[in-house]
Design an enzyme around this catalytic site. Structure first.
Site, mmCIF file in Angstrom:
data_model
loop_
_atom_site.group_PDB
_atom_site.id
_atom_site.type_symbol
_atom_site.label_atom_id
_atom_site.label_comp_id
_atom_site.label_asym_id
_atom_site.label_seq_id
_atom_site.Cartn_x
_atom_site.Cartn_y
_atom_site.Cartn_z
ATOM 1 N N HIS A 185 -7.800 -0.478 -0.392
ATOM 2 C CA HIS A 185 -6.702 -1.176 0.273
ATOM 3 C C HIS A 185 -7.216 -2.303 1.155
ATOM 4 O O HIS A 185 -7.726 -2.057 2.254
ATOM 5 C CB HIS A 185 -5.861 -0.168 1.080
ATOM 6 N N ASN B 164 -1.065 0.950 7.787
ATOM 7 C CA ASN B 164 0.346 0.705 7.494
ATOM 8 C C ASN B 164 1.247 1.787 8.067
ATOM 9 O O ASN B 164 2.394 1.517 8.429
ATOM 10 C CB ASN B 164 0.566 0.567 5.996
ATOM 11 N N SER C 119 -0.271 0.001 -0.927
ATOM 12 C CA SER C 119 -0.199 0.162 0.527
ATOM 13 C C SER C 119 0.380 1.510 0.907
ATOM 14 O O SER C 119 0.201 1.965 2.030
ATOM 15 C CB SER C 119 0.712 -0.905 1.134
ATOM 16 N N GLU D 253 -9.512 0.034 3.475
ATOM 17 C CA GLU D 253 -9.318 1.485 3.486
ATOM 18 C C GLU D 253 -9.675 2.002 2.092
ATOM 19 O O GLU D 253 -9.108 1.542 1.098
ATOM 20 C CB GLU D 253 -7.870 1.837 3.829
HETATM 21 N N1 NAD Z 1 1.493 -8.379 0.913
HETATM 22 C C1 NAD Z 1 0.659 -7.738 1.705
HETATM 23 O O1 NAD Z 1 0.508 -8.086 2.869
HETATM 24 C C2 NAD Z 1 -0.144 -6.575 1.164
HETATM 25 C C3 NAD Z 1 -1.234 -6.104 1.920
HETATM 26 C C4 NAD Z 1 -2.016 -5.063 1.400
HETATM 27 C C5 NAD Z 1 -1.684 -4.494 0.191
HETATM 28 N N2 NAD Z 1 -0.601 -4.963 -0.516
HETATM 29 C C6 NAD Z 1 -0.323 -4.336 -1.815
HETATM 30 O O2 NAD Z 1 -0.791 -5.203 -2.829
HETATM 31 C C7 NAD Z 1 0.033 -5.075 -3.980
HETATM 32 C C8 NAD Z 1 0.571 -6.446 -4.357
HETATM 33 O O3 NAD Z 1 1.398 -6.914 -3.320
HETATM 34 P P1 NAD Z 1 1.647 -8.484 -3.097
HETATM 35 O O4 NAD Z 1 2.312 -8.602 -1.783
HETATM 36 O O5 NAD Z 1 0.394 -9.221 -3.375
HETATM 37 O O6 NAD Z 1 2.725 -8.773 -4.266
HETATM 38 P P2 NAD Z 1 3.177 -10.176 -4.866
HETATM 39 O O7 NAD Z 1 4.573 -9.989 -5.303
HETATM 40 O O8 NAD Z 1 2.873 -11.286 -3.923
HETATM 41 O O9 NAD Z 1 2.231 -10.356 -6.143
HETATM 42 C C9 NAD Z 1 2.292 -9.507 -7.258
HETATM 43 C C10 NAD Z 1 1.704 -10.246 -8.470
HETATM 44 O O10 NAD Z 1 1.606 -9.328 -9.542
HETATM 45 C C11 NAD Z 1 1.953 -10.012 -10.752
HETATM 46 N N3 NAD Z 1 2.348 -9.007 -11.742
HETATM 47 C C12 NAD Z 1 3.488 -8.306 -11.823
HETATM 48 N N4 NAD Z 1 3.430 -7.453 -12.868
HETATM 49 C C13 NAD Z 1 2.246 -7.627 -13.480
HETATM 50 C C14 NAD Z 1 1.613 -7.063 -14.619
HETATM 51 N N5 NAD Z 1 2.205 -6.134 -15.326
HETATM 52 N N6 NAD Z 1 0.372 -7.517 -14.973
HETATM 53 C C15 NAD Z 1 -0.236 -8.476 -14.264
HETATM 54 N N7 NAD Z 1 0.309 -9.042 -13.155
HETATM 55 C C16 NAD Z 1 1.535 -8.630 -12.767
HETATM 56 C C17 NAD Z 1 3.071 -10.938 -10.322
HETATM 57 O O11 NAD Z 1 3.219 -12.008 -11.236
HETATM 58 C C18 NAD Z 1 2.599 -11.395 -8.946
HETATM 59 O O12 NAD Z 1 1.824 -12.559 -8.993
HETATM 60 C C19 NAD Z 1 1.110 -4.060 -3.639
HETATM 61 O O13 NAD Z 1 0.708 -2.801 -4.095
HETATM 62 C C20 NAD Z 1 1.138 -4.114 -2.126
HETATM 63 O O14 NAD Z 1 1.616 -2.932 -1.555
HETATM 64 C C21 NAD Z 1 0.163 -6.001 -0.060
#
Ligand code: NAD
Length: 560
Positions: free
Chosen positions: A142, A192, A121, A154
């Site tokens: 994204h 964002n 993000s 994005e």
């Molecule tokens: N939460 C949101 O609203 C949102 C929206 C758009 C983008 N993002 C981006 O998406 C990405 C993930 O965010 P999220 O909120 O889904 O996080 P989250 O914490 O909900 O999920 C992350 C997942 O990654 C797994 N993980 C950690 N290390 C790992 C590895 N080495 N190999 C495989 N799996 C692994 C974890 O077990 C977990 O299930 C981030 O870069 C975030 O910025 C988040």
């Protein structure tokens, strides 16, 4: 011609990853869904089946389609399974070291022609790309939360991304039924960068007890027409993810204080209050992963019936050129709610007709001297127990209260724009307003069929204080030539579900009105991040005011 991508790997099946798996599998793409451990994989699988089961229950997905969707997904622990896919997208936690290490490994494991994408993000896609030996094949992809619902993606191209790779992922987005906006590598990209300053500021208002969490959220849903309130949205995003995004944007985006995470966010992350995913964040949820809010110690008690005498007669003072719509809408609303309405102008001879009313609501032009003179006069004319209300959107209510000898009876009733369309009224209590006057104001708002949120007498109250800095940030983004008016409007509508984009809204509100509000917010806080964008000042000076003048941002071009 763009290459057709038929198999993808998704790494990390948390808040975003599970939704991204669903998007691909729903559109006929084979997916290898990868997690870090068996336990995390089970959670990820449950996220996916939970979401598809809900879609079936709501009639949005046929049972057979759900089975076919799930049949396209293979689950695995570890990256080794990704050795033969066309594209990999990662959605692991927002940490640069973690993502760089992951991309280094993917570079060794994946086929040489595999495209590597990050769902980051806020982190630099370029820094992630150079951790591989194929930076030309690395892009940002994204998605927005929830991925199956939000239309926008994005696409972030770095200075080294190959044009054909961009074309391939754009074609993929189209196949997924998404709308893509392709942009350069800048902290927070479009959506964002505009969303998180606002979310952070909302937490600041909550932390300073300016308004309750329920009122802050209701204000932005009902007063600005947003699909969710800011605190509920932070719970959906995840406080840990939000914290990392703010940190990175602050560091990469010129240390703008609007992105410096409010201390409360850090405290909540440390305490494990991450939002829906842990069952508790700003709100408490039925169980981890659930979106159903349950009462907790911060839930306000049901409003007690008060012994205030509900007003029967309302005096309306208008009109000023800007207040005409408001005065007319109010008059109609009060009549429909069964009040006897006495409508007058500021004309001395007419004002005396207010001698017997229970409540006066003034909607004259937003000018301090005009309003102070009016309140001084109302003080002489009105009954001693009448409540005197102002609809000002820019003046401090206390300045008007102190023009009378009865500041305890003076209150603000702010109707957010566009008047008549919003279901909300901000009840503005000054440091002198009595509980009695506040109760009367609440009763009247309820009788009008609207929702009242009570807030303190601070510039912009809740809605304008949170909305206009976001609009100002959008203008700054345009000034920086990062994105076009259309792309920004698109991003906020399709990525965040806003009813209109910021530039369409600015043209609708009027650029002169926006400038006046933004100046007021800046003067009150003296916060450099709130200073009106120079482009806004220039457009107003040039007479390009949006609505009413035929020219605003839609026709405006950035000049140097
Ligand atoms: N939460 C949101 O609203 C949102 C929206 C758009 C983008 N993002 C981006 O998406 C990405 C993930 O965010 P999220 O909120 O889904 O996080 P989250 O914490 O909900 O999920 C992350 C997942 O990654 C797994 N993980 C950690 N290390 C790992 C590895 N080495 N190999 C495989 N799996 C692994 C974890 O077990 C977990 O299930 C981030 O870069 C975030 O910025 C988040």
């Amino acid at each position: 011609m763009a290459r057709e991508i038929t198999s993808v790997g998704v790494i990390g099946l948390g808040t975003m990853g599970a939704g991204i798996v669903e998007v691909f599998a729903r559109n006929g793409v084979r997916v290898l869904a990868v997690e870090i451990s068996e336990e995390a994989l089970d959670r990820g699988r449950a996220n996916l089946t939970g979401s598809t089961d809900r879609a079936v229950a709501r009639g949005k997905l046929a049972t057979e389609a759900r089975d076919a969707l799930l049949g396209r997904v293979t689950f695995a622990v570890g990256l080794a399974a990704l050795d033969d896919v066309d594209l990999v997208i990662e959605a692991v936690p927002e940490r640069l070291d973690l993502k760089r290490r992951l991309f280094g490994e993917l570079d060794r494991i994946c086929r040489p022609d595999t495209i590597l994408a990050t769902n980051t993000s806020s982190l630099s896609v370029t820094e992630i790309a150079v951790a591989t030996t194929r930076p030309q094949q690395v892009v940002g992809l994204h998605f927005f939360n929830p991925a199956p619902v939000m239309k926008l993606v994005e696409v972030i191209r770095t200075v080294v991304t190959a044009p054909e790779v961009v074309a391939d992922v754009e074609a993929l987005c189209a196949r997924l039924g998404k709308v893509d906006v392709t942009i350069g590598d800048r902290a927070g990209f479009i959506a964002n960068a505009l969303l998180f300053g606002y979310l952070n500021q909302a937490v600041e208002l909550f932390e300073s007890r300016y308004a309750t969490r329920e009122d802050l959220d209701a204000a932005m849903r009902l007063g600005a027409g947003l699909p969710m309130g800011p605190l509920a949205l932070l719970d959906l995003i995840g406080l840990d993810t939000a914290y990392e995004i703010l940190e990175t944007m602050h560091r990469r985006g010129g240390r703008n204080r609007r992105h410096a995470p409010v201390p409360l966010i850090r405290q909540m992350v440390t305490a494990g209050l991450l939002g829906r995913k842990t069952g508790r964040g700003f709100y408490t949820y039925l169980r981890p992963g659930s979106g159903t809010v349950v009462p907790d110690e911060l839930t306000p008690p049901p409003v007690e019936p008060t012994d205030v005498t509900a007003p029967r007669t309302v005096g309306l003072v208008g009109p000023g050129p800007l207040a005409t719509t408001l005065a007319t809408t109010l008059a109609e609303g009060f009549v429909a709610a069964g009040y006897r309405v006495v409508e007058v102008t500021t004309d001395e001879a007419e004002l005396v007709r207010l001698a017997e009313v229970d409540l006066v609501v003034e909607a004259v032009v937003d000018d301090l001297e005009t309003k102070r003179a009016l309140f001084a006069r109302l003080d002489q004319i009105c009954r001693p127990d009448a409540v005197l209300a102002t609809t000002t959107s820019v003046l401090p209510v206390i300045d008007l209260a102190m023009a009378t000898g009865r500041p305890a009876d003076v209150i603000g009733l702010h109707f957010p724009r566009p008047v008549g369309e919003r279901q909300l009224v901000e009840v503005v209590r000054t440091v002198r307003t009595s509980a009695q006057a506040t109760a009367v104001a609440r009763t009247v708002v309820g009788a009008l069929g609207l929702t009242a949120v009570v807030c303190a007498d601070r510039a912009g109250f809740v809605v304008d204080a949170l909305l206009f800095p976001y609009l100002n940030d959008a203008i700054r983004m345009l000034e920086a030539s990062y994105a076009t008016v259309e792309d920004v409007d698109h991003a906020m509508r399709l990525g965040c579900g806003y009813p209109v984009g910021p530039f369409a809204l600015l043209d609708q509100v009027g650029l002169d009105v926006a400038l006046e509000i933004q100046r007021g917010l800046y003067q009150a806080a003296r916060e450099p991040g709130l200073a009106p964008a120079p482009l806004l000042e220039q457009l107003v000076t040039a007479g390009h005011l949006g609505r009413g003048t035929g020219r605003g941002f839609r026709e405006a071009t950035v000049s140097s």
